[in-house]
Design a protein around this motif. Structure first.
Motif, PDB file in Angstrom:
ATOM      1  N   HIS A  38       0.821  -1.207   0.000  1.00  0.00           N
ATOM      2  CA  HIS A  38       0.000   0.000   0.000  1.00  0.00           C
ATOM      3  C   HIS A  38       0.855   1.256   0.000  1.00  0.00           C
ATOM      4  CE1 HIS A  38      -3.021   2.940   0.980  1.00  0.00           C
ATOM      5  NE2 HIS A  38      -2.517   3.149   2.186  1.00  0.00           N
ATOM      6  N   ARG A  39       2.003   1.208   0.661  1.00  0.00           N
ATOM      7  CA  ARG A  39       2.885   2.367   0.744  1.00  0.00           C
ATOM      8  C   ARG A  39       3.970   2.358  -0.343  1.00  0.00           C
ATOM      9  NH1 ARG A  39       1.675   6.461   4.557  1.00  0.00           N
ATOM     10  NH2 ARG A  39       3.874   6.970   4.276  1.00  0.00           N
ATOM     11  N   GLY A  40       4.020   1.296  -1.132  1.00  0.00           N
ATOM     12  CA  GLY A  40       5.007   1.221  -2.192  1.00  0.00           C
ATOM     13  C   GLY A  40       6.403   0.876  -1.717  1.00  0.00           C
ATOM     14  N   THR A  41       6.526   0.271  -0.525  1.00  0.00           N
ATOM     15  CA  THR A  41       7.843  -0.052   0.024  1.00  0.00           C
ATOM     16  C   THR A  41       8.202  -1.526  -0.126  1.00  0.00           C
ATOM     17  OG1 THR A  41       6.866  -0.351   2.235  1.00  0.00           O
ATOM     18  CG2 THR A  41       7.735   1.831   1.692  1.00  0.00           C
ATOM     19  N   LEU A  42       7.335  -2.306  -0.735  1.00  0.00           N
ATOM     20  CA  LEU A  42       7.629  -3.728  -0.961  1.00  0.00           C
ATOM     21  C   LEU A  42       8.718  -3.850  -2.021  1.00  0.00           C
ATOM     22  CD1 LEU A  42       6.163  -6.499  -0.036  1.00  0.00           C
ATOM     23  CD2 LEU A  42       5.320  -6.513  -2.378  1.00  0.00           C
ATOM     24  N   PRO A  43       9.764  -4.644  -1.767  1.00  0.00           N
ATOM     25  CA  PRO A  43      10.795  -4.833  -2.795  1.00  0.00           C
ATOM     26  C   PRO A  43      10.193  -5.454  -4.057  1.00  0.00           C
ATOM     27  CG  PRO A  43      11.552  -5.647  -0.660  1.00  0.00           C
ATOM     28  CD  PRO A  43      10.094  -5.367  -0.524  1.00  0.00           C
ATOM     29  N   VAL A  44      10.439  -4.831  -5.192  1.00  0.00           N
ATOM     30  CA  VAL A  44       9.843  -5.270  -6.456  1.00  0.00           C
ATOM     31  C   VAL A  44      10.939  -5.500  -7.484  1.00  0.00           C
ATOM     32  CG1 VAL A  44       8.353  -4.607  -8.389  1.00  0.00           C
ATOM     33  CG2 VAL A  44       7.662  -4.101  -6.035  1.00  0.00           C
ATOM     34  N   ARG A  45      10.890  -6.657  -8.133  1.00  0.00           N
ATOM     35  CA  ARG A  45      11.785  -6.956  -9.252  1.00  0.00           C
ATOM     36  C   ARG A  45      10.967  -7.029 -10.523  1.00  0.00           C
ATOM     37  NH1 ARG A  45      15.778 -11.911  -7.963  1.00  0.00           N
ATOM     38  NH2 ARG A  45      15.090 -12.313 -10.105  1.00  0.00           N
ATOM     39  N   SER A  46      11.477  -6.403 -11.580  1.00  0.00           N
ATOM     40  CA  SER A  46      10.708  -6.301 -12.815  1.00  0.00           C
ATOM     41  C   SER A  46      10.599  -7.618 -13.570  1.00  0.00           C
ATOM     42  CB  SER A  46      11.335  -5.245 -13.736  1.00  0.00           C
ATOM     43  OG  SER A  46      12.677  -5.599 -14.060  1.00  0.00           O
ATOM     44  N   ASP A  47      11.412  -8.613 -13.198  1.00  0.00           N
ATOM     45  CA  ASP A  47      11.325  -9.901 -13.882  1.00  0.00           C
ATOM     46  C   ASP A  47      10.390 -10.866 -13.166  1.00  0.00           C
ATOM     47  OD1 ASP A  47      12.965 -10.163 -11.682  1.00  0.00           O
ATOM     48  OD2 ASP A  47      14.336 -11.589 -12.635  1.00  0.00           O
ATOM     49  N   ARG A  48       9.642 -10.374 -12.183  1.00  0.00           N
ATOM     50  CA  ARG A  48       8.704 -11.217 -11.446  1.00  0.00           C
ATOM     51  C   ARG A  48       7.282 -10.715 -11.628  1.00  0.00           C
ATOM     52  NH1 ARG A  48      11.955 -11.284  -5.674  1.00  0.00           N
ATOM     53  NH2 ARG A  48      13.340 -13.060  -6.073  1.00  0.00           N
ATOM     54  N   ALA A  50       3.452  -9.976  -9.940  1.00  0.00           N
ATOM     55  CA  ALA A  50       3.055  -9.392  -8.658  1.00  0.00           C
ATOM     56  C   ALA A  50       3.005 -10.457  -7.569  1.00  0.00           C
ATOM     57  CB  ALA A  50       1.697  -8.701  -8.796  1.00  0.00           C
ATOM     58  N   PHE A  51       2.470 -11.639  -7.922  1.00  0.00           N
ATOM     59  CA  PHE A  51       2.406 -12.734  -6.952  1.00  0.00           C
ATOM     60  C   PHE A  51       3.804 -13.146  -6.515  1.00  0.00           C
ATOM     61  CE2 PHE A  51      -1.931 -13.079  -8.318  1.00  0.00           C
ATOM     62  CZ  PHE A  51      -2.594 -13.707  -7.291  1.00  0.00           C
ATOM     63  N   GLU A  52       4.727 -13.262  -7.464  1.00  0.00           N
ATOM     64  CA  GLU A  52       6.076 -13.696  -7.141  1.00  0.00           C
ATOM     65  C   GLU A  52       6.789 -12.687  -6.257  1.00  0.00           C
ATOM     66  OE1 GLU A  52       6.967 -16.368 -11.146  1.00  0.00           O
ATOM     67  OE2 GLU A  52       7.499 -14.241 -11.079  1.00  0.00           O
ATOM     68  N   ASN A  53       6.601 -11.391  -6.523  1.00  0.00           N
ATOM     69  CA  ASN A  53       7.208 -10.367  -5.679  1.00  0.00           C
ATOM     70  C   ASN A  53       6.674 -10.427  -4.254  1.00  0.00           C
ATOM     71  OD1 ASN A  53       9.160  -8.723  -7.173  1.00  0.00           O
ATOM     72  ND2 ASN A  53       7.446  -8.153  -8.491  1.00  0.00           N
ATOM     73  N   CYS A  54       5.383 -10.649  -4.114  1.00  0.00           N
ATOM     74  CA  CYS A  54       4.780 -10.703  -2.781  1.00  0.00           C
ATOM     75  C   CYS A  54       5.268 -11.923  -2.003  1.00  0.00           C
ATOM     76  CB  CYS A  54       3.263 -10.728  -2.893  1.00  0.00           C
ATOM     77  SG  CYS A  54       2.530  -9.163  -3.453  1.00  0.00           S
ATOM     78  N   LEU A  55       5.334 -13.067  -2.670  1.00  0.00           N
ATOM     79  CA  LEU A  55       5.766 -14.281  -1.988  1.00  0.00           C
ATOM     80  C   LEU A  55       7.254 -14.232  -1.659  1.00  0.00           C
ATOM     81  CD1 LEU A  55       3.748 -17.016  -3.917  1.00  0.00           C
ATOM     82  CD2 LEU A  55       3.200 -15.895  -1.750  1.00  0.00           C
ATOM     83  N   ALA A  56       8.053 -13.607  -2.531  1.00  0.00           N
ATOM     84  CA  ALA A  56       9.471 -13.441  -2.239  1.00  0.00           C
ATOM     85  C   ALA A  56       9.659 -12.545  -1.019  1.00  0.00           C
ATOM     86  CB  ALA A  56      10.197 -12.857  -3.450  1.00  0.00           C
ATOM     87  N   ALA A  57       8.793 -11.549  -0.857  1.00  0.00           N
ATOM     88  CA  ALA A  57       8.882 -10.669   0.310  1.00  0.00           C
ATOM     89  C   ALA A  57       8.607 -11.444   1.598  1.00  0.00           C
ATOM     90  CB  ALA A  57       7.901  -9.509   0.166  1.00  0.00           C
ATOM     91  N   VAL A  58       7.686 -12.405   1.537  1.00  0.00           N
ATOM     92  CA  VAL A  58       7.439 -13.247   2.714  1.00  0.00           C
ATOM     93  C   VAL A  58       8.691 -14.041   3.048  1.00  0.00           C
ATOM     94  CG1 VAL A  58       6.033 -15.105   3.689  1.00  0.00           C
ATOM     95  CG2 VAL A  58       4.985 -13.424   2.166  1.00  0.00           C
TER      96      VAL A  58
END
Length: 212
Positions: A38-48, A50-58
């Motif tokens: 919601h705040r845009g602070t989740l680490p995001v990789r452009s080769d993933r 949205a689901f993959e980025n969220c699960l990688a953050a976990v």
């Protein structure tokens, strides 16, 4: 451990934007690094995805704070599990240090349906909510709650199953503040239980983008 422990705040956004903003400000004030989509602070990789980025953050966070609300959130095609639901399952599967909040509507709905004889996810799946239902958007939020309390495990094996019910933003914020304000205790807990983060990660990491 990193100087600032990272907390992933996992939740739907609709209807609780103000609460999420307040939790973010509170946790950053305590000194944590807060990952929140919601705040845009989740680490995001452009080769993933949205689901993959969220699960990688976990996988990569130190601490997991989940908020179960009456809104279920989005899924891949409307039938798969929502991102928030998958994040919760991943945190449980990885045995991530976790703290959970659940809105009182979810807790009451589960109790009410159990009183009517719908005691399992399979039995509840036979039911359908009318379009635009206000109490719950999707009965699968009850599934999330039961998974969070480790409902299928014997009582003696339900480690990490505390889920705090809340009815107002103030109640939810009080729980988050009480649990995370003692930063030194949290850091000591991480150090004592996860002395070798690399080894723990190697033992618990699941393939990104897959189901737990």
């Amino acid at each position: 451990m990193p100087e600032r422990p990272t907390i992933l705040v996992s939740s739907t956004v609709y209807g609780i934007e103000d609460l999420l903003n307040r939790i973010y400000m509170e946790l950053t004030t305590f000194g944590y690094e807060v990952w929140m989509s919601h705040r845009g602070t989740l680490p995001v990789r452009s080769d993933r995805t949205a689901f993959e980025n969220c699960l990688a953050a976990v996988d990569d966070c130190d601490l997991f704070l989940g908020v179960i609300t009456p809104d279920y959130g989005s899924g891949r095609d409307g039938t798969d599990l929502s991102i928030t639901h998958q994040e919760l399952q991943r945190a449980i599967a990885c045995e991530k240090p976790r703290w959970l909040l659940a809105h009182q509507n979810v807790v009451f709905a589960r109790r009410f349906l159990r009183d009517l004889g719908y005691t399992t996810a399979e039995e509840r799946a036979k039911l359908s909510l009318k379009k635009g239902a206000h109490s719950l958007a999707d009965l699968r939020v009850i599934d999330m709650y039961e998974e969070a309390i480790l409902d299928t495990k014997p009582l003696g094996e339900r480690h990490g199953n505390w889920v705090q019910a809340f009815g107002s933003d103030e109640e939810a914020l009080l729980f988050a503040s009480a649990q995370f304000s003692r930063v030194q205790e949290v850091e000591r807990f991480l150090h004592e239980n996860f002395r070798d983060p690399a080894a723990v990660m190697a033992a618990t990491r699941l393939p990104s983008g897959g189901q737990p």
